[in-house]
Each structure stands twice: as structure tokens, then as C-alpha cells.
Scaffold this motif. Structure first.
Motif, PDB file in Angstrom:
ATOM      1  N   LEU A  70       0.883  -1.162   0.018  1.00  0.00           N
ATOM      2  CA  LEU A  70       0.231  -0.160  -0.009  1.00  0.00           C
ATOM      3  C   LEU A  70       0.886   1.310  -0.076  1.00  0.00           C
ATOM      4  N   GLN A  71       0.416   2.274  -0.955  1.00  0.00           N
ATOM      5  CA  GLN A  71       1.215   3.537  -0.959  1.00  0.00           C
ATOM      6  C   GLN A  71       1.240   4.147   0.437  1.00  0.00           C
ATOM      7  N   GLN A  72       2.565   4.788   0.978  1.00  0.00           N
ATOM      8  CA  GLN A  72       2.614   5.471   2.206  1.00  0.00           C
ATOM      9  C   GLN A  72       1.923   6.810   2.075  1.00  0.00           C
ATOM     10  N   GLY A  73       1.104   7.242   2.895  1.00  0.00           N
ATOM     11  CA  GLY A  73       0.383   8.655   3.048  1.00  0.00           C
ATOM     12  C   GLY A  73       1.406   9.531   3.344  1.00  0.00           C
ATOM     13  N   ARG A  74       1.059  10.709   3.176  1.00  0.00           N
ATOM     14  CA  ARG A  74       1.913  11.945   3.142  1.00  0.00           C
ATOM     15  C   ARG A  74       1.247  12.961   4.175  1.00  0.00           C
ATOM     16  N   LYS A  75       1.732  13.220   5.169  1.00  0.00           N
ATOM     17  CA  LYS A  75       0.956  14.386   6.097  1.00  0.00           C
ATOM     18  C   LYS A  75       0.990  15.758   5.583  1.00  0.00           C
ATOM     19  N   GLY A  76      -0.114  16.524   5.751  1.00  0.00           N
ATOM     20  CA  GLY A  76      -0.212  17.633   5.193  1.00  0.00           C
ATOM     21  C   GLY A  76      -1.369  18.347   5.412  1.00  0.00           C
ATOM     22  N   GLY A 155     -10.430   6.921  26.154  1.00  0.00           N
ATOM     23  CA  GLY A 155     -11.044   7.192  24.782  1.00  0.00           C
ATOM     24  C   GLY A 155     -10.294   8.453  24.278  1.00  0.00           C
ATOM     25  N   PHE A 156     -11.090   8.827  23.217  1.00  0.00           N
ATOM     26  CA  PHE A 156     -10.420  10.147  22.565  1.00  0.00           C
ATOM     27  C   PHE A 156     -10.231  11.335  23.468  1.00  0.00           C
ATOM     28  N   HIS A 157      -9.317  11.956  23.426  1.00  0.00           N
ATOM     29  CA  HIS A 157      -9.253  13.264  23.939  1.00  0.00           C
ATOM     30  C   HIS A 157      -9.443  14.310  22.544  1.00  0.00           C
ATOM     31  N   ASN A 158      -8.893  14.170  21.819  1.00  0.00           N
ATOM     32  CA  ASN A 158      -9.086  15.299  20.493  1.00  0.00           C
ATOM     33  C   ASN A 158      -8.437  14.573  19.191  1.00  0.00           C
ATOM     34  N   ILE A 159      -9.000  15.451  18.290  1.00  0.00           N
ATOM     35  CA  ILE A 159      -8.345  15.134  16.860  1.00  0.00           C
ATOM     36  C   ILE A 159      -7.953  16.352  16.429  1.00  0.00           C
ATOM     37  N   THR A 160      -6.649  16.315  15.625  1.00  0.00           N
ATOM     38  CA  THR A 160      -6.069  17.549  15.072  1.00  0.00           C
ATOM     39  C   THR A 160      -6.217  17.446  13.596  1.00  0.00           C
ATOM     40  N   LEU A 161      -6.826  18.647  12.833  1.00  0.00           N
ATOM     41  CA  LEU A 161      -6.742  19.018  11.660  1.00  0.00           C
ATOM     42  C   LEU A 161      -5.970  20.029  11.264  1.00  0.00           C
ATOM     43  N   THR A 162      -5.280  19.765  10.189  1.00  0.00           N
ATOM     44  CA  THR A 162      -4.072  20.607   9.676  1.00  0.00           C
ATOM     45  C   THR A 162      -4.770  21.222   8.421  1.00  0.00           C
ATOM     46  N   LEU A 163      -4.614  22.451   8.213  1.00  0.00           N
ATOM     47  CA  LEU A 163      -5.480  23.202   7.284  1.00  0.00           C
ATOM     48  C   LEU A 163      -4.361  24.570   6.879  1.00  0.00           C
ATOM     49  N   LYS A 164      -4.759  24.848   5.572  1.00  0.00           N
ATOM     50  CA  LYS A 164      -4.152  25.924   4.862  1.00  0.00           C
ATOM     51  C   LYS A 164      -4.770  27.192   5.609  1.00  0.00           C
ATOM     52  N   ASN A 165      -6.039  27.176   5.867  1.00  0.00           N
ATOM     53  CA  ASN A 165      -6.769  28.358   6.315  1.00  0.00           C
ATOM     54  C   ASN A 165      -7.888  27.608   7.284  1.00  0.00           C
ATOM     55  N   ILE A 166      -7.769  28.048   8.606  1.00  0.00           N
ATOM     56  CA  ILE A 166      -8.802  27.398   9.479  1.00  0.00           C
ATOM     57  C   ILE A 166     -10.305  28.045   9.245  1.00  0.00           C
ATOM     58  N   LYS A 167     -10.376  29.125   8.652  1.00  0.00           N
ATOM     59  CA  LYS A 167     -11.699  29.761   9.049  1.00  0.00           C
ATOM     60  C   LYS A 167     -12.992  28.863   8.385  1.00  0.00           C
ATOM     61  N   PRO A 168     -12.972  28.700   7.147  1.00  0.00           N
ATOM     62  CA  PRO A 168     -13.870  27.595   6.581  1.00  0.00           C
ATOM     63  C   PRO A 168     -14.338  26.559   7.374  1.00  0.00           C
ATOM     64  N   HIS A 212      -0.543  19.908   0.211  1.00  0.00           N
ATOM     65  CA  HIS A 212      -1.901  19.093   0.799  1.00  0.00           C
ATOM     66  C   HIS A 212      -1.321  17.714   0.818  1.00  0.00           C
ATOM     67  N   GLY A 213      -1.716  17.035   2.006  1.00  0.00           N
ATOM     68  CA  GLY A 213      -1.541  15.832   2.326  1.00  0.00           C
ATOM     69  C   GLY A 213      -2.167  14.632   1.353  1.00  0.00           C
ATOM     70  N   HIS A 214      -1.785  13.377   1.618  1.00  0.00           N
ATOM     71  CA  HIS A 214      -2.022  12.472   0.793  1.00  0.00           C
ATOM     72  C   HIS A 214      -2.688  11.343   1.592  1.00  0.00           C
ATOM     73  N   VAL A 215      -3.853  10.870   1.701  1.00  0.00           N
ATOM     74  CA  VAL A 215      -4.207   9.909   2.349  1.00  0.00           C
ATOM     75  C   VAL A 215      -4.233   8.397   1.994  1.00  0.00           C
ATOM     76  N   ALA A 216      -3.521   7.782   2.661  1.00  0.00           N
ATOM     77  CA  ALA A 216      -3.059   6.352   2.279  1.00  0.00           C
ATOM     78  C   ALA A 216      -2.427   5.412   3.568  1.00  0.00           C
ATOM     79  N   ASN A 217      -1.458   4.744   3.277  1.00  0.00           N
ATOM     80  CA  ASN A 217      -1.194   4.108   4.643  1.00  0.00           C
ATOM     81  C   ASN A 217      -0.671   4.872   5.584  1.00  0.00           C
ATOM     82  N   GLY A 218      -1.170   4.814   6.841  1.00  0.00           N
ATOM     83  CA  GLY A 218      -0.675   5.446   7.847  1.00  0.00           C
ATOM     84  C   GLY A 218      -1.404   6.742   8.187  1.00  0.00           C
ATOM     85  N   SER A 219      -2.472   6.880   7.502  1.00  0.00           N
ATOM     86  CA  SER A 219      -2.989   8.204   7.525  1.00  0.00           C
ATOM     87  C   SER A 219      -4.839   7.821   8.244  1.00  0.00           C
TER      88      SER A 219
END
Length: 312
Positions: A70-76, A155-168, A212-219
């Protein structure tokens, strides 16, 4: 509580080797393996669910283990980049020792928003954090012989989203989901709902120049938010559609009912119900022990089982 988002329901990620994924989360991290089924859109591959004793919303981490090669994902940008688990105060030293024992990649503990946390990677490179929450977490932890309740994940504490612009994205959280901005540290903005105590936090990290990140293995594949029932689910469908976003019809996922839409920053969001729950096809005592299939695949069970690797 009516017509409210009740924090995170589950988080779904992508893995490679199924046996390695099962061993890491059920044995090293000590989560309960609550469901062994298949990807409903691709029955030749597993769909694993890990959580607490009953698979409570806010504890459920699921995986599509799509196998070797499986192709490895890229965080972004445009993706969920960190999964945070709540753990008891003073437990990070236990986890450091355990990660050393099992050769888990980790960073030394640090602090953000006044909370100690430990960052680590699973075998596929998925980034997770163990966080000593500054507010009491009274959720009952699942125990194993090696991971007792005084150190186990709650259980979960939080999830983190990485974005170019958080406003939308922030607008979706506040105007549709009812979250509020609680704190900010540099370019990290912490949003939370007051409707639940655990799994209530979404962190938005703003990185304008991030590729921009790439959703694949490890994502992370998608983040699911919780509603109590179908009525509230469809209330949010109408609300999101009126906001101008495309959203799927209701989909039956056997253990919950779902809607999917892509928020403006690019992250795939799901809204999922509490009903009917994980004991719909297994008793509480037997959760995760058998391969459970949706009715439409029962006629080809033998073929499906023949193509799936043995994990336990």
C-alpha cells in the motif's frame, strides 16, 4: 442534548498488514477489539474496530488494513494529522517504558494547552498522542493483563486537523456543530463542545504554506461526529445541505447510521448515530471474536473468509 453534535463518534484510519495492526492496538495499546468485519464497499479486506468494553462513542478507532504494498500516506494540509487519547495523570512514564519494550517510535513528553502529552507512531506511521487531560476523565477504561485502568486509555481526547486556512472549517464547527473556540497557542486553535465531557475537542492547526496531504497507509481516512439517533442525524443532513455543502444520503453501517460530507478544508467528515450499537450481532462478552458480515455478503462468506488473513 436534542439536535446537538455530541463530540467525536469514531475515527477511521488506513493500515497495511492486518495482523500487525491487530497486535499493536489490542496488545501494545491494550484497546478492546470490538468488531471484526469487512469493508462494506470492498469485502475482500477487513474493517477492524477497537474501543472500550462496549464500543462507546468517543472510544472507537477503526481501520481499513489494505495489505502489503500500500502506498504510504503523506501528512499535510486538508487532513486529520494527529489522534489524541486521554490517559490518567502520571501514566506517561508507564507508556514510555512500554514503548521502549515494543520498539515503538515516540518523542519525549511535552506540553500544550497545559497538558502533558506523549507523541508516538503506530507501525504504519499513523501519528497518535497520549494526553494527560487537565480536566477529570471519568470514562471507564478497558483493562488487559498488562495495561491496567490506572494507565489505560480512556477514549479520545481530541483530533487535530491541519489546514491552510482554518476559517471555513471553524465555521462548520461553530455554526453547524455548535463548537466554541476555547484556547489558542500560536497557530493551533482548540475548539470544543460542552455537550459531552470526553472526545469533545477538535484542534485546528493553520499552516498556509503546507502542501496538501495524501491519504493512504498510516493516515486518517475520516473523522465521525456523534448524534444520538436517526432523527438528529437527518436534522444535520438538512442543515449541512442548506449550508451549501454536498452530503450523502443516510447509509446503514450495521452498527450505526451515517452521513458523509467533505468540509471546506478538505477533511472527510461523517456524522454517525449511537444506534443500533455493536451488540446488534454479537453479545457483549463475544465482541470481536467472530467475523461479522452484513446480510448481503453472507452468501459468499466462505469465499470472503478464504481470502482474509488469520489474525487471532
Amino acid at each position: 442534548m436534542e439536535n446537538k453534535i455530541l463530540g467525536i463518534h469514531h475515527i477511521t484510519a488506513i493500515a497495511g498488514d492486518a495482523k500487525r495492526n491487530f497486535d499493536f492496538y489490542s496488545k501494545v495499546l491494550g484497546l478492546r477489539f470490538i468488531k471484526k468485519t469487512v469493508n462494506f464497499d470492498d469485502p475482500g479486506t477487513y474493517h477492524f474496530y477497537f474501543g472500550d468494553e462496549v464500543g462507546s462513542a468517543g472510544t472507537i478507532l477503526t481501520f481499513f488494513p489494505w495489505g502489503a504494498g500500500l502506498q504510504q500516506g503523506r501528512k499535510g494540509s486538508g487532513m486529520a494529522t494527529e489522534i489524541g487519547y486521554s490517559v490518567p495523570q502520571g501514566s506517561l512514564e508507564f507508556w514510555i517504558e512500554r514503548f521502549e519494550k515494543y520498539n515503538v517510535i515516540y518523542n519525549k513528553p511535552s506540553v500544550k494547552f497545559g497538558e502533558r502529552y506523549l507523541t508516538f507512531l503506530d507501525p504504519d506511521g499513523l501519528k497518535l498522542e497520549l494526553i494527560e487531560s487537565k480536566t477529570p476523565d471519568n470514562r471507564k477504561a478497558w483493562e488487559t493483563d498488562e495495561v491496567k485502568a490506572d494507565v489505560a486509555t480512556k477514549g479520545f481526547h481530541n483530533i487535530t486537523l491541519t489546514l491552510k486556512n482554518i476559517k471555513p472549517t471553524a465555521a462548520i464547527l461553530t455554526e453547524i456543530f455548535g463548537y466554541q473556540l476555547m484556547e489558542q497557542e500560536v497557530n493551533r486553535y482548540r475548539y470544543a463542545t460542552s455537550e459531552v465531557e470526553g472526545a469533545a475537542i477538535v484542534d485546528l492547526v493553520e499552516l498556509p504554506d503546507e502542501k496538501h496531504g495524501h491519504v493512504a497507509n498510516g493516515s486518517v481516512h475520516h473523522v465521525a461526529f456523534r448524534v444520538p439517533n436517526d432523527e438528529v442525524l437527518m436534522h444535520f443532513r438538512e442543515k449541512i445541505e442548506n449550508y451549501g455543502l454536498s452530503i450523502t444520503p443516510q447509509i446503514d453501517r450495521q452498527y450505526f447510521h451515517s452521513l458523509y460530507f467533505r468540509e471546506p478544508g478538505g477533511v472527510l467528515f461523517e456524522i454517525a448515530t449511537d444506534n443500533p450499537g455493536f451488540t446488534v450481532d454479537e453479545t457483549l462478552e463475544n465482541l470481536g471474536k467472530g467475523l461479522k458480515l452484513p446480510p448481503r455478503y453472507e452468501s459468499i462468506r466462505e469465499d470472503i473468509e478464504a481470502n482474509l488473513v488469520k489474525i487471532n
